[in-house]
Motif scaffolding. Structure first.
Motif, PDB file in Angstrom:
ATOM      1  N   ARG A 187      18.857  35.701  67.796  1.00  0.00           N
ATOM      2  CA  ARG A 187      18.789  36.905  66.987  1.00  0.00           C
ATOM      3  C   ARG A 187      19.963  37.817  67.331  1.00  0.00           C
ATOM      4  NH1 ARG A 187      14.727  41.604  67.987  1.00  0.00           N
ATOM      5  NH2 ARG A 187      15.534  42.990  66.445  1.00  0.00           N
ATOM      6  N   GLN A 188      20.627  38.308  66.299  1.00  0.00           N
ATOM      7  CA  GLN A 188      21.809  39.148  66.504  1.00  0.00           C
ATOM      8  C   GLN A 188      21.402  40.590  66.792  1.00  0.00           C
ATOM      9  OE1 GLN A 188      24.490  38.934  63.259  1.00  0.00           O
ATOM     10  NE2 GLN A 188      26.221  39.655  64.456  1.00  0.00           N
ATOM     11  N   GLN A 189      22.134  41.211  67.722  1.00  0.00           N
ATOM     12  CA  GLN A 189      21.884  42.606  68.080  1.00  0.00           C
ATOM     13  C   GLN A 189      22.432  43.523  66.982  1.00  0.00           C
ATOM     14  OE1 GLN A 189      20.119  43.616  70.560  1.00  0.00           O
ATOM     15  NE2 GLN A 189      20.040  41.806  71.846  1.00  0.00           N
ATOM     16  N   PRO A 190      21.823  44.698  66.789  1.00  0.00           N
ATOM     17  CA  PRO A 190      22.387  45.651  65.825  1.00  0.00           C
ATOM     18  C   PRO A 190      23.761  46.137  66.289  1.00  0.00           C
ATOM     19  CG  PRO A 190      20.555  46.644  67.025  1.00  0.00           C
ATOM     20  CD  PRO A 190      20.624  45.200  67.434  1.00  0.00           C
ATOM     21  N   PRO A 191      24.626  46.551  65.339  1.00  0.00           N
ATOM     22  CA  PRO A 191      25.983  46.976  65.723  1.00  0.00           C
ATOM     23  C   PRO A 191      25.995  48.113  66.729  1.00  0.00           C
ATOM     24  CG  PRO A 191      25.682  47.068  63.321  1.00  0.00           C
ATOM     25  CD  PRO A 191      24.388  46.618  63.919  1.00  0.00           C
ATOM     26  N   GLU A 192      25.017  49.033  66.661  1.00  0.00           N
ATOM     27  CA  GLU A 192      24.980  50.146  67.603  1.00  0.00           C
ATOM     28  C   GLU A 192      24.847  49.637  69.038  1.00  0.00           C
ATOM     29  OE1 GLU A 192      22.611  49.913  65.098  1.00  0.00           O
ATOM     30  OE2 GLU A 192      23.616  51.215  63.662  1.00  0.00           O
ATOM     31  N   PHE A 193      24.018  48.601  69.219  1.00  0.00           N
ATOM     32  CA  PHE A 193      23.819  48.027  70.548  1.00  0.00           C
ATOM     33  C   PHE A 193      25.123  47.413  71.043  1.00  0.00           C
ATOM     34  CE2 PHE A 193      22.706  44.576  73.432  1.00  0.00           C
ATOM     35  CZ  PHE A 193      21.904  45.242  74.339  1.00  0.00           C
ATOM     36  N   ASP A 194      25.785  46.650  70.179  1.00  0.00           N
ATOM     37  CA  ASP A 194      27.056  46.025  70.551  1.00  0.00           C
ATOM     38  C   ASP A 194      28.106  47.079  70.907  1.00  0.00           C
ATOM     39  OD1 ASP A 194      25.981  43.517  70.129  1.00  0.00           O
ATOM     40  OD2 ASP A 194      26.805  43.309  68.108  1.00  0.00           O
ATOM     41  N   ASN A 195      28.141  48.164  70.133  1.00  0.00           N
ATOM     42  CA  ASN A 195      29.089  49.249  70.422  1.00  0.00           C
ATOM     43  C   ASN A 195      28.783  49.895  71.767  1.00  0.00           C
ATOM     44  OD1 ASN A 195      30.337  48.807  67.975  1.00  0.00           O
ATOM     45  ND2 ASN A 195      29.295  50.472  66.930  1.00  0.00           N
ATOM     46  N   ALA A 196      27.500  50.090  72.051  1.00  0.00           N
ATOM     47  CA  ALA A 196      27.112  50.703  73.324  1.00  0.00           C
ATOM     48  C   ALA A 196      27.511  49.808  74.495  1.00  0.00           C
ATOM     49  CB  ALA A 196      25.604  50.980  73.342  1.00  0.00           C
ATOM     50  N   ILE A 197      27.282  48.511  74.353  1.00  0.00           N
ATOM     51  CA  ILE A 197      27.661  47.558  75.413  1.00  0.00           C
ATOM     52  C   ILE A 197      29.182  47.578  75.615  1.00  0.00           C
ATOM     53  CG2 ILE A 197      27.746  45.107  76.049  1.00  0.00           C
ATOM     54  CD1 ILE A 197      24.985  46.423  76.412  1.00  0.00           C
ATOM     55  N   ALA A 198      29.925  47.581  74.522  1.00  0.00           N
ATOM     56  CA  ALA A 198      31.390  47.613  74.616  1.00  0.00           C
ATOM     57  C   ALA A 198      31.858  48.898  75.297  1.00  0.00           C
ATOM     58  CB  ALA A 198      32.012  47.483  73.223  1.00  0.00           C
ATOM     59  N   TYR A 199      31.203  50.008  74.983  1.00  0.00           N
ATOM     60  CA  TYR A 199      31.565  51.295  75.580  1.00  0.00           C
ATOM     61  C   TYR A 199      31.319  51.287  77.087  1.00  0.00           C
ATOM     62  CZ  TYR A 199      31.436  56.335  76.476  1.00  0.00           C
ATOM     63  OH  TYR A 199      31.642  57.591  76.984  1.00  0.00           O
ATOM     64  N   VAL A 200      30.150  50.828  77.490  1.00  0.00           N
ATOM     65  CA  VAL A 200      29.819  50.786  78.916  1.00  0.00           C
ATOM     66  C   VAL A 200      30.759  49.825  79.648  1.00  0.00           C
ATOM     67  CG1 VAL A 200      28.029  50.169  80.594  1.00  0.00           C
ATOM     68  CG2 VAL A 200      27.439  51.538  78.592  1.00  0.00           C
ATOM     69  N   THR A 201      31.098  48.718  79.015  1.00  0.00           N
ATOM     70  CA  THR A 201      32.043  47.762  79.613  1.00  0.00           C
ATOM     71  C   THR A 201      33.418  48.405  79.784  1.00  0.00           C
ATOM     72  OG1 THR A 201      30.835  45.907  78.648  1.00  0.00           O
ATOM     73  CG2 THR A 201      33.107  45.483  79.331  1.00  0.00           C
ATOM     74  N   ALA A 202      33.840  49.179  78.788  1.00  0.00           N
ATOM     75  CA  ALA A 202      35.134  49.869  78.886  1.00  0.00           C
ATOM     76  C   ALA A 202      35.132  50.860  80.044  1.00  0.00           C
ATOM     77  CB  ALA A 202      35.448  50.584  77.568  1.00  0.00           C
ATOM     78  N   ILE A 203      34.013  51.548  80.232  1.00  0.00           N
ATOM     79  CA  ILE A 203      33.900  52.497  81.341  1.00  0.00           C
ATOM     80  C   ILE A 203      33.980  51.762  82.676  1.00  0.00           C
ATOM     81  CG2 ILE A 203      32.323  54.109  82.498  1.00  0.00           C
ATOM     82  CD1 ILE A 203      31.358  54.835  79.618  1.00  0.00           C
ATOM     83  N   LYS A 204      33.280  50.654  82.757  1.00  0.00           N
ATOM     84  CA  LYS A 204      33.292  49.868  84.000  1.00  0.00           C
ATOM     85  C   LYS A 204      34.718  49.422  84.337  1.00  0.00           C
ATOM     86  CE  LYS A 204      30.937  46.103  86.316  1.00  0.00           C
ATOM     87  NZ  LYS A 204      29.906  45.066  86.232  1.00  0.00           N
ATOM     88  N   LYS A 205      35.458  48.966  83.327  1.00  0.00           N
ATOM     89  CA  LYS A 205      36.841  48.529  83.549  1.00  0.00           C
ATOM     90  C   LYS A 205      37.739  49.703  83.913  1.00  0.00           C
ATOM     91  CE  LYS A 205      36.684  44.484  80.567  1.00  0.00           C
ATOM     92  NZ  LYS A 205      37.112  43.896  79.289  1.00  0.00           N
TER      93      LYS A 205
END
Length: 98
Positions: free
Chosen positions: A1-19
């Motif tokens: 099941r695919q995640q909603p775009p908001e979830f994907d954006n949130a994950i990408a944002y948190v990953t960017a912060i971690k980096k």
């Protein structure tokens, strides 16, 4: 099941912060703690905004992107904080050129 775009954006944002804070892991951990305490309703949105603005004070792009994930009621205070931060940054750059 695919995640909603908001979830994907949130994950990408948190990953960017971690980096971004790879050499400052305490900042990344502090950001996660702010999110967790907000989720547990132990902090109000204004306190969250102030803490995130403090953590990301030299990263206006992260501050702007953070506003995309805020509840509608919080957008106005968030915009005020970002505008204040941008003004502070502009003042600092002006002083450095003088």
């Amino acid at each position: 099941r695919q995640q909603p775009p908001e979830f994907d954006n949130a994950i990408a944002y948190v990953t960017a912060i971690k980096k971004r804070f790879a050499k400052e892991p305490e900042t990344y951990k502090a950001f996660l703690e702010v999110l967790h305490t907000y989720q547990r309703e132990q902090k109000g949105i204004e306190e969250v905004l102030n803490r995130v603005a403090e953590l990301f004070k030299d990263h206006s792009d992260l501050l702007r992107e953070f506003t995309f994930f805020l509840p509608d009621a919080a957008i106005e205070p968030a915009q005020r904080l970002i505008l204040q931060r941008a003004a502070d940054d502009a003042d600092q750059r002006k002083r450095q050129r003088a």
